[in-house]
Design a protein around this motif. Structure first.
Motif, PDB file in Angstrom:
ATOM      1  N   ALA A 190      23.824  -1.567  13.561  1.00  0.00           N
ATOM      2  CA  ALA A 190      22.441  -2.025  13.477  1.00  0.00           C
ATOM      3  C   ALA A 190      21.538  -0.822  13.715  1.00  0.00           C
ATOM      4  O   ALA A 190      21.903   0.101  14.449  1.00  0.00           O
ATOM      5  N   ILE A 191      20.383  -0.831  13.083  1.00  0.00           N
ATOM      6  CA  ILE A 191      19.393   0.225  13.266  1.00  0.00           C
ATOM      7  C   ILE A 191      18.050  -0.449  13.544  1.00  0.00           C
ATOM      8  O   ILE A 191      17.588  -1.286  12.770  1.00  0.00           O
ATOM      9  N   LEU A 192      17.441  -0.074  14.654  1.00  0.00           N
ATOM     10  CA  LEU A 192      16.094  -0.525  14.991  1.00  0.00           C
ATOM     11  C   LEU A 192      15.171   0.676  14.789  1.00  0.00           C
ATOM     12  O   LEU A 192      15.285   1.678  15.497  1.00  0.00           O
ATOM     13  N   PHE A 193      14.296   0.592  13.796  1.00  0.00           N
ATOM     14  CA  PHE A 193      13.343   1.660  13.523  1.00  0.00           C
ATOM     15  C   PHE A 193      11.993   1.219  14.067  1.00  0.00           C
ATOM     16  O   PHE A 193      11.481   0.161  13.698  1.00  0.00           O
ATOM     17  N   VAL A 194      11.425   2.023  14.975  1.00  0.00           N
ATOM     18  CA  VAL A 194      10.143   1.701  15.604  1.00  0.00           C
ATOM     19  C   VAL A 194       9.132   2.768  15.194  1.00  0.00           C
ATOM     20  O   VAL A 194       9.277   3.938  15.559  1.00  0.00           O
ATOM     21  N   ASN A 195       8.142   2.364  14.430  1.00  0.00           N
ATOM     22  CA  ASN A 195       7.160   3.306  13.878  1.00  0.00           C
ATOM     23  C   ASN A 195       6.517   4.191  14.939  1.00  0.00           C
ATOM     24  O   ASN A 195       6.322   5.383  14.727  1.00  0.00           O
ATOM     25  N   GLU A 196       6.173   3.616  16.078  1.00  0.00           N
ATOM     26  CA  GLU A 196       5.407   4.330  17.101  1.00  0.00           C
ATOM     27  C   GLU A 196       6.267   5.126  18.080  1.00  0.00           C
ATOM     28  O   GLU A 196       5.734   5.795  18.966  1.00  0.00           O
ATOM     29  N   MET A 197       7.574   5.075  17.925  1.00  0.00           N
ATOM     30  CA  MET A 197       8.458   5.728  18.894  1.00  0.00           C
ATOM     31  C   MET A 197       8.582   7.226  18.652  1.00  0.00           C
ATOM     32  O   MET A 197       8.711   7.673  17.525  1.00  0.00           O
ATOM     33  N   GLN A 198       8.563   7.984  19.738  1.00  0.00           N
ATOM     34  CA  GLN A 198       8.783   9.428  19.706  1.00  0.00           C
ATOM     35  C   GLN A 198      10.291   9.688  19.588  1.00  0.00           C
ATOM     36  O   GLN A 198      11.072   8.759  19.420  1.00  0.00           O
ATOM     37  N   HIS A 199      10.689  10.944  19.752  1.00  0.00           N
ATOM     38  CA  HIS A 199      12.122  11.269  19.762  1.00  0.00           C
ATOM     39  C   HIS A 199      12.815  10.537  20.909  1.00  0.00           C
ATOM     40  O   HIS A 199      13.848   9.909  20.718  1.00  0.00           O
ATOM     41  N   MET A 200      12.251  10.627  22.095  1.00  0.00           N
ATOM     42  CA  MET A 200      12.761   9.879  23.246  1.00  0.00           C
ATOM     43  C   MET A 200      11.912   8.615  23.351  1.00  0.00           C
ATOM     44  O   MET A 200      10.684   8.694  23.339  1.00  0.00           O
ATOM     45  N   PRO A 201      12.561   7.459  23.448  1.00  0.00           N
ATOM     46  CA  PRO A 201      11.785   6.212  23.513  1.00  0.00           C
ATOM     47  C   PRO A 201      10.833   6.196  24.708  1.00  0.00           C
ATOM     48  O   PRO A 201      11.189   6.654  25.794  1.00  0.00           O
ATOM     49  N   GLN A 202       9.640   5.674  24.498  1.00  0.00           N
ATOM     50  CA  GLN A 202       8.707   5.495  25.586  1.00  0.00           C
ATOM     51  C   GLN A 202       9.319   4.538  26.602  1.00  0.00           C
ATOM     52  O   GLN A 202      10.059   3.624  26.250  1.00  0.00           O
ATOM     53  N   ALA A 203       9.013   4.756  27.891  1.00  0.00           N
ATOM     54  CA  ALA A 203       9.640   3.984  28.977  1.00  0.00           C
ATOM     55  C   ALA A 203       9.471   2.476  28.792  1.00  0.00           C
ATOM     56  O   ALA A 203      10.422   1.713  28.973  1.00  0.00           O
ATOM     57  N   GLY A 204       8.275   2.047  28.425  1.00  0.00           N
ATOM     58  CA  GLY A 204       8.033   0.611  28.256  1.00  0.00           C
ATOM     59  C   GLY A 204       8.876   0.006  27.150  1.00  0.00           C
ATOM     60  O   GLY A 204       9.384  -1.106  27.276  1.00  0.00           O
ATOM     61  N   LEU A 205       9.038   0.731  26.064  1.00  0.00           N
ATOM     62  CA  LEU A 205       9.872   0.269  24.952  1.00  0.00           C
ATOM     63  C   LEU A 205      11.336   0.197  25.370  1.00  0.00           C
ATOM     64  O   LEU A 205      12.009  -0.816  25.159  1.00  0.00           O
ATOM     65  N   LEU A 206      11.817   1.255  25.989  1.00  0.00           N
ATOM     66  CA  LEU A 206      13.227   1.302  26.392  1.00  0.00           C
ATOM     67  C   LEU A 206      13.549   0.208  27.410  1.00  0.00           C
ATOM     68  O   LEU A 206      14.584  -0.450  27.324  1.00  0.00           O
ATOM     69  N   ARG A 207      12.655  -0.004  28.353  1.00  0.00           N
ATOM     70  CA  ARG A 207      12.865  -1.017  29.391  1.00  0.00           C
ATOM     71  C   ARG A 207      13.014  -2.411  28.781  1.00  0.00           C
ATOM     72  O   ARG A 207      13.832  -3.211  29.215  1.00  0.00           O
ATOM     73  N   VAL A 208      12.251  -2.684  27.737  1.00  0.00           N
ATOM     74  CA  VAL A 208      12.292  -4.002  27.090  1.00  0.00           C
ATOM     75  C   VAL A 208      13.506  -4.154  26.185  1.00  0.00           C
ATOM     76  O   VAL A 208      14.178  -5.183  26.192  1.00  0.00           O
ATOM     77  N   VAL A 209      13.786  -3.126  25.389  1.00  0.00           N
ATOM     78  CA  VAL A 209      14.749  -3.292  24.303  1.00  0.00           C
ATOM     79  C   VAL A 209      16.190  -2.931  24.677  1.00  0.00           C
ATOM     80  O   VAL A 209      17.121  -3.527  24.130  1.00  0.00           O
ATOM     81  N   LEU A 210      16.403  -1.983  25.585  1.00  0.00           N
ATOM     82  CA  LEU A 210      17.770  -1.546  25.874  1.00  0.00           C
ATOM     83  C   LEU A 210      18.677  -2.679  26.364  1.00  0.00           C
ATOM     84  O   LEU A 210      19.787  -2.837  25.838  1.00  0.00           O
ATOM     85  N   PRO A 211      18.250  -3.499  27.325  1.00  0.00           N
ATOM     86  CA  PRO A 211      19.146  -4.599  27.744  1.00  0.00           C
ATOM     87  C   PRO A 211      19.491  -5.550  26.600  1.00  0.00           C
ATOM     88  O   PRO A 211      20.624  -6.021  26.497  1.00  0.00           O
ATOM     89  N   LEU A 212      18.522  -5.811  25.720  1.00  0.00           N
ATOM     90  CA  LEU A 212      18.767  -6.708  24.589  1.00  0.00           C
ATOM     91  C   LEU A 212      19.708  -6.082  23.573  1.00  0.00           C
ATOM     92  O   LEU A 212      20.555  -6.769  22.987  1.00  0.00           O
ATOM     93  N   MET A 213      19.565  -4.780  23.354  1.00  0.00           N
ATOM     94  CA  MET A 213      20.474  -4.089  22.433  1.00  0.00           C
ATOM     95  C   MET A 213      21.905  -4.106  22.977  1.00  0.00           C
ATOM     96  O   MET A 213      22.855  -4.324  22.224  1.00  0.00           O
TER      97      MET A 213
END
Length: 143
Positions: free
Chosen positions: A51-74
């Protein structure tokens, strides 16, 4: 997209959930579509668990708020995929809902089985392009 000095071996049996950023410097001068297709093109035809999740607004390293939300679900999606042997559609729905609720936009892509990608799910402020369903139309891996 990023050119590598040598080919990368991607095992056909690998269970992978990639998160790519639209603002990633690895993208270089490539368009977002070309960057995503470059990544998707590296998935072996015999692999049916990517699976590939492409996030338009994401930098090279995911922003903390994005990672906190999505990593457990991934991670939940990967564990489900491993245990049931088929794409974890409910977990994918939760990933899309979480990133969309956080104000992010992009698209989710995943293999339905070896050599076959599901239709992309675009998400953003205006909603999702389609719902993830059990019986989806087939898309050849190279199209």
């Amino acid at each position: 997209s990023m050119s590598l000095p040598r080919p990368v071996h991607w095992p056909e049996a690998a269970l992978s959930f990639l998160m790519l950023g639209g603002k990633d410097y690895f993208r270089g001068d490539a368009s977002a579509d070309a960057y995503v297709e470059g990544a998707r093109g590296r998935v072996p035809r015999g692999n049916g668990t990517t699976a590939i999740l492409f996030v338009n607004e994401m930098q090279h390293m995911p922003q903390a708020g994005l990672l906190r939300v999505v990593l457990p679900l991934m991670l939940e999606a990967l564990l489900s995929w491993k245990s049931c042997g088929r794409p974890p559609l409910e977990e994918f729905r939760l990933v899309v809902a979480a990133v969309q609720a956080g104000g992010w936009s992009g698209r989710l892509m995943y293999t339905k089985r070896a050599g076959e990608w599901a239709v992309d799910v675009a998400f953003g402020a205006t909603g999702v392009s389609r719902h993830i369903m059990q019986d989806e139309p087939r898309v050849p891996a190279d199209g």
